[in-house]
Design a protein around this motif. Structure first.
Motif, short mmCIF file in Angstrom:
data_model
loop_
_atom_site.label_atom_id
_atom_site.label_comp_id
_atom_site.label_asym_id
_atom_site.label_seq_id
_atom_site.Cartn_x
_atom_site.Cartn_y
_atom_site.Cartn_z
N ALA A 169 -8.06 0.70 3.41
CA ALA A 169 -7.67 1.51 2.26
C ALA A 169 -8.85 1.84 1.36
O ALA A 169 -8.82 2.83 0.62
N ARG A 170 -9.93 1.04 1.44
CA ARG A 170 -11.08 1.27 0.58
C ARG A 170 -12.16 2.12 1.24
O ARG A 170 -13.13 2.50 0.59
N PHE A 221 0.88 -1.17 0.00
CA PHE A 221 0.00 0.00 0.00
C PHE A 221 0.92 1.22 0.00
O PHE A 221 1.25 1.75 1.05
N VAL A 281 -5.74 5.67 -8.97
CA VAL A 281 -5.28 5.93 -7.61
C VAL A 281 -5.17 7.44 -7.41
O VAL A 281 -5.01 8.21 -8.37
N ALA A 284 -7.73 3.68 -4.12
CA ALA A 284 -7.10 4.00 -2.83
C ALA A 284 -6.40 5.35 -2.89
O ALA A 284 -6.06 5.85 -3.96
N ARG A 285 -6.22 5.93 -1.73
CA ARG A 285 -5.48 7.18 -1.60
C ARG A 285 -4.15 6.87 -0.93
O ARG A 285 -4.09 6.27 0.13
N TYR A 286 -3.06 7.31 -1.55
CA TYR A 286 -1.72 7.06 -1.03
C TYR A 286 -1.08 8.38 -0.63
O TYR A 286 -1.02 9.32 -1.43
N THR A 327 -13.51 7.53 7.61
CA THR A 327 -12.45 6.55 7.73
C THR A 327 -12.36 6.12 9.20
O THR A 327 -13.07 6.64 10.06
#
Length: 778
Positions: free
Chosen positions: A400-401, A365, A772, A702-704, A406
């Motif tokens: 992550a999803r 991730f 992404v 996902a956000r990284y 959150t």
């Protein structure tokens, strides 16, 4: 008129002339602790209405029968006392209750005629300024009872362990006679520390017997009552050294925070508190050889939010373990105890249901590569099993999803204090990267038990006077909360290997470096949180949640149930938007015709994910050659195969459980006879090929968040699998990034923040895309 003016003129009440102790009681009325007043006296100011009437009558009968008639002094008594003192061998005082009160309030020396006159004047002044009831109340609360004990409130607690309103007649008569000679009749007169001393002073026995004789003259029926039999038995007077020092962490915390009232009732339940303290002491004793020396526990009623038991350390008096530190309010890493709320959010956001199949495989991730506690990977695993078995990789994938809220946003809304920013933790918050207190963890599990509603402020009630009508806030749907508890109830007990019955919904946690072992759960209408560790943060390989904290957790649960201290939960919630549906066991999706095994699962209509499984597909196989054909014929049989992705097939092989590979699909034209290999499509249709690349990392949508200060780490791992041989070519928004082989990582550093569409293309032109969002943080 003068009397009315004196009474109306502002003056402080008599109770303000002396400082008071603070008495703390449990919800069942037992004394937990009695502190000293500022002048080092035990003194509990008790209103006259809360003193047993028998004690008031006995005091007046013994000390001042004309109290309600005289103006503060009794001339007849004074003359009789003076005559007796002058002509007899014994000095007599002749003081009324008001005169005795005046001597104590003003510190008068009444052993001389001048001092006695001064005492009479002071008593008269008290009668002019204060009413009889206030004077009597003040005397009863300031009378000497031996040593540093003053007043009937403190004397009742010290000598008999009960409040002044609950005294029996033999006890009331004993307290009535002690102030006349407290040093001989009080606890000091019983020979404290001398095992050969009688259980109570002989001088007290004689004085009480004389008062009992007078009492029977006033109350003839008493001679034939149960009190007469009780009077024949000796009383046992306790000493101040025998005062209880129970629930020390709870009492000390409340004393330091907000409690200033002379008498305070906590929500703690005495017998329940004793069960937890005893269980922890026994647990420490049996595990000391493993380096286990400290533990704590918190028990909360789910319906009233009342803290029923509070143990902040294994031993308050043990300096070796810093026993006076309170574990319930200390911030610690919770390990995996937060995972249930991650899955509850996933249920609410339509990401999963209990039998949704997740992937427990090596995953990246961004720069984060989570591993499982045992260092192994299970492959496909249901959400329920992933939660019960505390698998890390599936939990991080679900985290992550998540959209909004959150896990970080949920914890903030639930009242977890002093959280750093969400970017600070990243996905590691899922595995205990943040810190919570035992109280906060209890609040979170209380939220689950109350159908997803945060109970409001205060979330946990520690005082009986705390508001019970707090306004709740919904943070989870009742359906998600209920399903999460059902999933946790499938967790097998550490001793039997089977789910507990009656059900217990519980979860363990182990912090990084084996510093903290946790177990938290819901049983009946109670929430229990258990912690094992060291206050100085030392690690110990024995501090594993399921191996150390869970046995203590169930020892407490079993003890409470055995002693009838674990009330059952209310009836199952009604009106939930839930349904049970059959899903394919292997895929967790609605079964197609080829699915061989089906299981029921809970489903939230309109929310839970729903699609037909494509994992199982039927093929027509020519048995002599083993090749797939387009339809039935000689030597052709219909067989069902599982069509797993390349990464899963590789994982199965590594685990020693290789899956049977389906034969290559045939190319069936529109003129082919028979049904195609999928059997669900029309005649002559060909199945879509699944041999193209499948992106495993990064995750879809996902956000990284990448660190600007770590140039060597600020990148994403690009990885894809395919059954075909040859290289894979990677693109970001049509810009070529590089090449890799199937299953191999390609590191890519994004040129800036933004949304990118990544594509993996194999040598035959088949491709797979993934979108992404990349952000940068300091």
């Amino acid at each position: 008129m003068a009397l009315l003016l004196l009474r109306a003129w502002p003056h402080p009440p008599l109770r303000e002339h002396a400082s008071t102790s603070r008495a703390f009681y449990s919800s069942d009325g037992a004394l937990l602790r009695l502190t000293l007043a500022h002048d080092e006296q035990y003194r509990v100011w008790t209103p006259l209405a809360q003193i047993d009437p028998k004690l008031v009558q006995a005091v007046l009968l013994y000390e001042d029968r004309w109290f309600h008639q005289h103006p503060g002094f009794n001339p007849v008594s004074l003359v009789r006392a003076a005559w007796g003192t002058w002509h007899g061998p014994v000095r007599r005082g002749g003081s009324t209750l008001t005169m005795q009160l005046a001597r104590r309030l003003y510190g008068l020396d009444t052993r001389t005629p001048a001092g006695k006159l001064q005492q009479v004047a002071a008593a008269t002044w008290l009668e002019l300024r204060h009413g009889k009831a206030e004077i009597l109340e003040a005397y009863l609360n300031l009378a000497p009872y031996g040593g540093n004990i003053e007043g009937v409130g403190a004397a009742s607690l010290v000598y008999f362990g009960k409040r002044a309103q609950h005294l029996l007649l033999p006890e009331a008569l004993a307290l009535a006679v002690i102030p006349q000679n407290p040093n001989r009749r009080g606890s000091l007169g019983a020979g404290q520390g001398d095992s050969t001393a009688p259980p109570w002073p002989q001088a007290l026995a004689a004085a009480r017997a004389r008062l009992w004789a007078t009492w029977q003259q006033r109350h003839p029926a008493a001679a034939h009552s149960a009190d007469a039999a009780a009077m024949a038995l000796p009383l046992v007077l306790r000493s101040p050294r025998q005062l209880p020092f129970a629930a020390p962490h709870a009492v000390q915390t409340l004393m330091q925070q907000r409690v200033t009232a002379p008498e305070t009732t906590l929500t703690l339940h005495g017998p329940t508190q004793a069960v937890l303290e005893r269980a922890i002491a026994q647990f420490i004793q049996t595990r000391r050889g493993l380096g286990v020396s400290n533990a704590a526990a918190l028990l909360v009623d789910t319906e009233t939010r009342a803290v029923r038991a509070w143990v902040g350390s294994a031993d308050w008096h043990d300096a070796a373990i810093d026993g006076q530190v309170n574990a319930t309010t200390a911030k610690r890493s919770p390990g995996s105890t937060l995972k249930p709320f991650l899955y509850a959010l996933g249920l609410d956001q339509g990401l999963l249901h209990p039998h949704t199949v997740l992937k427990d495989a090596p995953s990246a991730f961004g720069t984060y590569h989570p591993e499982n506690f045992d260092g192994r990977f299970e492959g496909p695993i249901t959400a329920q099993d992933a939660l019960v078995r505390s698998r890390n990789v599936p939990a991080v994938a679900v985290s992550a999803r998540l959209q909004q809220p959150t896990l970080h946003g949920f914890l903030k809304a639930a009242g977890v204090a002093r959280l750093a920013s969400e970017q600070h933790y990243g996905l590691a918050l899922t595995l205990g990267g943040g810190e919570v207190t035992m109280e906060e963890l209890a609040q979170l599990y209380l939220l689950l038990a109350r159908g997803g509603q945060h109970p409001g402020h205060p979330a946990l009630r520690t005082l009986a006077s705390d508001d019970t009508s707090a306004t709740p806030r919904r943070l989870l749907s009742p359906e998600a909360a209920w399903i999460t508890l059902q999933m946790l109830a499938r967790n097998p007990r550490p001793d039997t290997g089977q789910p507990a019955f009656p059900p217990v919904a519980w979860k363990t946690g182990t912090s990084w470096g084996f510093r903290d072992a946790w177990t938290a759960g819901v049983f009946g209408r109670q929430v229990l949180v258990v912690w094992v560790g060291h206050f100085d943060g030392r690690s110990n390989a024995a501090f594993v949640g399921v191996q150390t904290a869970a046995p203590l957790f169930f020892q407490i649960v079993d003890s409470l149930r055995h002693q009838g201290l674990a009330p059952p939960a209310s009836a199952e919630p009604r009106g939930l938007n839930l349904a049970q549906v059959q899903v394919c066991k292997a895929s967790g999706e609605l079964p197609n015709e080829a699915c061989p095994e089906r299981v029921p699962t809970w489903f939230i209509p309109g929310v839970s994910p729903i699609r037909v499984s494509t994992l199982h597909r039927a093929l027509w196989v020519h048995r002599p050659s083993g090749r797939a054909v387009c339809g039935p014929g000689p030597g052709v049989e219909r067989e069902v195969y599982e069509h797993w992705g390349p990464d899963m097939l590789q994982l199965f092989a590594q685990a020693g459980m290789p899956r049977r590979m389906p034969p290559a699909p045939p190319r069936c034209g529109s003129t082919a006879t028979g049904r195609d290999l999928g059997e669900s499509a029309g005649s002559g249709a060909a199945l879509p090929s699944d041999e193209g690349p499948q992106i495993a990392s990064p995750l879809q949508g996902a956000r990284y968040v990448l660190r600007l200060g770590r140039a060597e780490e600020a990148g994403l791992s690009l990885r894809a699998h395919t059954r075909r041989e040859g290289a894979l070519f990677w693109f970001a928004d049509e810009a070529f990034l590089g090449r890799s082989t199937p299953g191999q990582d390609l590191r890519w550093r994004p040129p800036g923040a933004g949304r990118y569409t990544l594509a993996a293309v194999d040598s035959e032109g088949a491709s797979s895309t993934r979108e992404v969002l990349v952000e940068f943080a300091p």
